[in-house]
Design a protein around this motif. Structure first.
Motif, PDB file in Angstrom:
ATOM      1  N   LEU A 165       0.827  -1.216   0.000  1.00 39.68           N
ATOM      2  CA  LEU A 165       0.000   0.000   0.000  1.00 39.68           C
ATOM      3  C   LEU A 165       0.857   1.260   0.000  1.00 39.68           C
ATOM      4  O   LEU A 165       0.556   2.222  -0.710  1.00 39.68           O
ATOM      5  N   ARG A 166       1.912   1.267   0.779  1.00 37.09           N
ATOM      6  CA  ARG A 166       2.764   2.459   0.903  1.00 37.09           C
ATOM      7  C   ARG A 166       3.353   2.887  -0.438  1.00 37.09           C
ATOM      8  O   ARG A 166       3.534   4.064  -0.696  1.00 37.09           O
ATOM      9  N   ARG A 167       3.635   1.957  -1.310  1.00 36.40           N
ATOM     10  CA  ARG A 167       4.259   2.317  -2.588  1.00 36.40           C
ATOM     11  C   ARG A 167       3.242   2.763  -3.648  1.00 36.40           C
ATOM     12  O   ARG A 167       3.625   3.133  -4.755  1.00 36.40           O
ATOM     13  N   GLN A 168       1.949   2.739  -3.328  1.00 33.95           N
ATOM     14  CA  GLN A 168       0.911   3.137  -4.273  1.00 33.95           C
ATOM     15  C   GLN A 168       0.749   4.655  -4.272  1.00 33.95           C
ATOM     16  O   GLN A 168       1.024   5.317  -3.279  1.00 33.95           O
ATOM     17  N   PRO A 169       0.254   5.220  -5.362  1.00 36.26           N
ATOM     18  CA  PRO A 169       0.037   6.666  -5.403  1.00 36.26           C
ATOM     19  C   PRO A 169      -1.212   7.076  -4.620  1.00 36.26           C
ATOM     20  O   PRO A 169      -2.127   6.277  -4.415  1.00 36.26           O
ATOM     21  N   GLY A 170      -1.222   8.322  -4.191  1.00 45.07           N
ATOM     22  CA  GLY A 170      -2.412   8.937  -3.610  1.00 45.07           C
ATOM     23  C   GLY A 170      -2.916   8.320  -2.323  1.00 45.07           C
ATOM     24  O   GLY A 170      -2.142   7.944  -1.438  1.00 45.07           O
ATOM     25  N   ASP A 171      -4.252   8.208  -2.250  1.00 48.15           N
ATOM     26  CA  ASP A 171      -4.912   7.770  -1.025  1.00 48.15           C
ATOM     27  C   ASP A 171      -4.565   6.340  -0.611  1.00 48.15           C
ATOM     28  O   ASP A 171      -4.612   6.011   0.572  1.00 48.15           O
ATOM     29  N   LEU A 172      -4.234   5.491  -1.567  1.00 47.49           N
ATOM     30  CA  LEU A 172      -3.876   4.118  -1.195  1.00 47.49           C
ATOM     31  C   LEU A 172      -2.647   4.100  -0.289  1.00 47.49           C
ATOM     32  O   LEU A 172      -2.574   3.304   0.641  1.00 47.49           O
ATOM     33  N   ALA A 173      -1.682   4.968  -0.545  1.00 39.81           N
ATOM     34  CA  ALA A 173      -0.490   5.024   0.300  1.00 39.81           C
ATOM     35  C   ALA A 173      -0.873   5.403   1.734  1.00 39.81           C
ATOM     36  O   ALA A 173      -0.283   4.884   2.698  1.00 39.81           O
ATOM     37  N   LEU A 174      -1.854   6.266   1.884  1.00 39.28           N
ATOM     38  CA  LEU A 174      -2.289   6.663   3.229  1.00 39.28           C
ATOM     39  C   LEU A 174      -2.892   5.494   4.006  1.00 39.28           C
ATOM     40  O   LEU A 174      -2.776   5.427   5.226  1.00 39.28           O
ATOM     41  N   LEU A 175      -3.519   4.564   3.297  1.00 34.42           N
ATOM     42  CA  LEU A 175      -4.120   3.418   3.966  1.00 34.42           C
ATOM     43  C   LEU A 175      -3.086   2.526   4.641  1.00 34.42           C
ATOM     44  O   LEU A 175      -3.427   1.763   5.543  1.00 34.42           O
ATOM     45  N   SER A 176      -1.840   2.638   4.238  1.00 33.60           N
ATOM     46  CA  SER A 176      -0.801   1.810   4.861  1.00 33.60           C
ATOM     47  C   SER A 176      -0.645   2.132   6.347  1.00 33.60           C
ATOM     48  O   SER A 176      -0.104   1.333   7.097  1.00 33.60           O
ATOM     49  N   THR A 177      -1.136   3.294   6.768  1.00 32.35           N
ATOM     50  CA  THR A 177      -1.035   3.676   8.183  1.00 32.35           C
ATOM     51  C   THR A 177      -2.303   3.330   8.966  1.00 32.35           C
ATOM     52  O   THR A 177      -2.382   3.609  10.168  1.00 32.35           O
ATOM     53  N   TYR A 178      -3.283   2.730   8.300  1.00 32.94           N
ATOM     54  CA  TYR A 178      -4.546   2.383   8.938  1.00 32.94           C
ATOM     55  C   TYR A 178      -4.277   1.419  10.084  1.00 32.94           C
ATOM     56  O   TYR A 178      -3.632   0.376   9.902  1.00 32.94           O
ATOM     57  N   PRO A 179      -4.766   1.719  11.291  1.00 33.29           N
ATOM     58  CA  PRO A 179      -4.502   0.844  12.437  1.00 33.29           C
ATOM     59  C   PRO A 179      -5.231  -0.492  12.315  1.00 33.29           C
ATOM     60  O   PRO A 179      -6.324  -0.558  11.737  1.00 33.29           O
ATOM     61  N   GLU A 180      -4.639  -1.536  12.861  1.00 36.53           N
ATOM     62  CA  GLU A 180      -5.288  -2.859  12.823  1.00 36.53           C
ATOM     63  C   GLU A 180      -6.617  -2.840  13.570  1.00 36.53           C
ATOM     64  O   GLU A 180      -7.559  -3.481  13.160  1.00 36.53           O
ATOM     65  N   ASP A 181      -6.673  -2.106  14.665  1.00 31.29           N
ATOM     66  CA  ASP A 181      -7.919  -1.968  15.422  1.00 31.29           C
ATOM     67  C   ASP A 181      -8.239  -0.477  15.523  1.00 31.29           C
ATOM     68  O   ASP A 181      -7.722   0.216  16.395  1.00 31.29           O
ATOM     69  N   PRO A 182      -9.090   0.036  14.616  1.00 30.69           N
ATOM     70  CA  PRO A 182      -9.381   1.468  14.603  1.00 30.69           C
ATOM     71  C   PRO A 182     -10.007   1.978  15.895  1.00 30.69           C
ATOM     72  O   PRO A 182      -9.921   3.153  16.207  1.00 30.69           O
ATOM     73  N   SER A 183     -10.628   1.097  16.684  1.00 34.10           N
ATOM     74  CA  SER A 183     -11.246   1.532  17.939  1.00 34.10           C
ATOM     75  C   SER A 183     -10.206   1.968  18.965  1.00 34.10           C
ATOM     76  O   SER A 183     -10.521   2.665  19.920  1.00 34.10           O
ATOM     77  N   LEU A 184      -8.959   1.570  18.764  1.00 34.55           N
ATOM     78  CA  LEU A 184      -7.889   1.963  19.682  1.00 34.55           C
ATOM     79  C   LEU A 184      -7.254   3.280  19.288  1.00 34.55           C
ATOM     80  O   LEU A 184      -6.379   3.788  19.986  1.00 34.55           O
ATOM     81  N   ASN A 185      -7.686   3.850  18.187  1.00 33.19           N
ATOM     82  CA  ASN A 185      -7.106   5.087  17.668  1.00 33.19           C
ATOM     83  C   ASN A 185      -7.679   6.296  18.378  1.00 33.19           C
ATOM     84  O   ASN A 185      -8.788   6.452  18.658  1.00 33.19           O
TER      85      ASN A 185
END
Length: 185
Positions: A165-185
């Motif tokens: 994901l990190r090597r993709q352009p645009g918004d896909l690269a941002l998804l590489s930082t998506y937490p495994e459990d978003p409720s802990l964010n």
């Protein structure tokens, strides 16, 4: 199937696939046509050594030298992928795309060894019926991206989802930082 074949491409699971066998998975597609699609998850190493199930193939297995869980279908069967240099298709191998080949595990490993690069063994596979994969991609469950040569045989498969994901352009690269459990964010 509409459009071109996606064989050889990667499917990267969207964060919405948060549970089950495809959570944070990276799948290389081996076949994609009007009959459906078939691939293997390339970032799910198991604890099972290749030597425990296919001892003759262990010397050829790329590190970490374990069987990978290729998908939720037919977990009691094995298939192997190999990097295949050149353009020749030796007996016991079916070239999938480019330098990626599907190995016949009934073939003699010693005969194939000089013609293979890296090799990885998978238990099971992922499969989609006609039109199913296209529907899942359209619904946003998967991102279709180009594979790079080292993806299938990554030395660090656990981090592959983020790296792809990190090597993709645009918004896909941002998804590489998506937490495994978003409720802990």
């Amino acid at each position: 199937m509409t459009g071109r074949s996606l064989a050889g491409q990667l499917l990267v699971a969207a964060p919405s696939l948060a549970e089950g066998p495809f959570a944070r998975s990276v799948v290389v597609l081996l076949d994609h046509d009007e009959d459906g699609a078939l691939g293997v998850i390339v970032n799910r190493p198991t604890e099972v050594d290749v030597a425990d199930v296919l001892p003759d193939w262990q010397p050829l297995a790329t590190g970490p030298g374990v069987v990978f869980q290729g998908g939720p279908v037919a977990l009691d069967s094995a298939l192997a992928l190999a990097a295949v240099p050149g353009t020749e298709e030796p007996p016991g191998l079916r070239r999938v795309v480019g330098g990626l080949g599907l190995v016949d595990l009934d073939a003699e490993p010693a005969l194939l060894a000089p013609r293979l690069g890296r090799l990885r063994v998978f238990a099971g596979y992922a499969g989609w019926s006609p039109g199913q994969l296209e529907e899942e991609v359209a619904s946003g469950a998967w991102y279709v991206v180009a594979a790079e040569p080292g993806d299938v045989f990554s030395d660090a498969p656990a981090g592959l989802w983020r790296r792809v994901l990190r090597r993709q352009p645009g918004d896909l690269a941002l998804l590489s930082t998506y937490p495994e459990d978003p409720s802990l964010n």
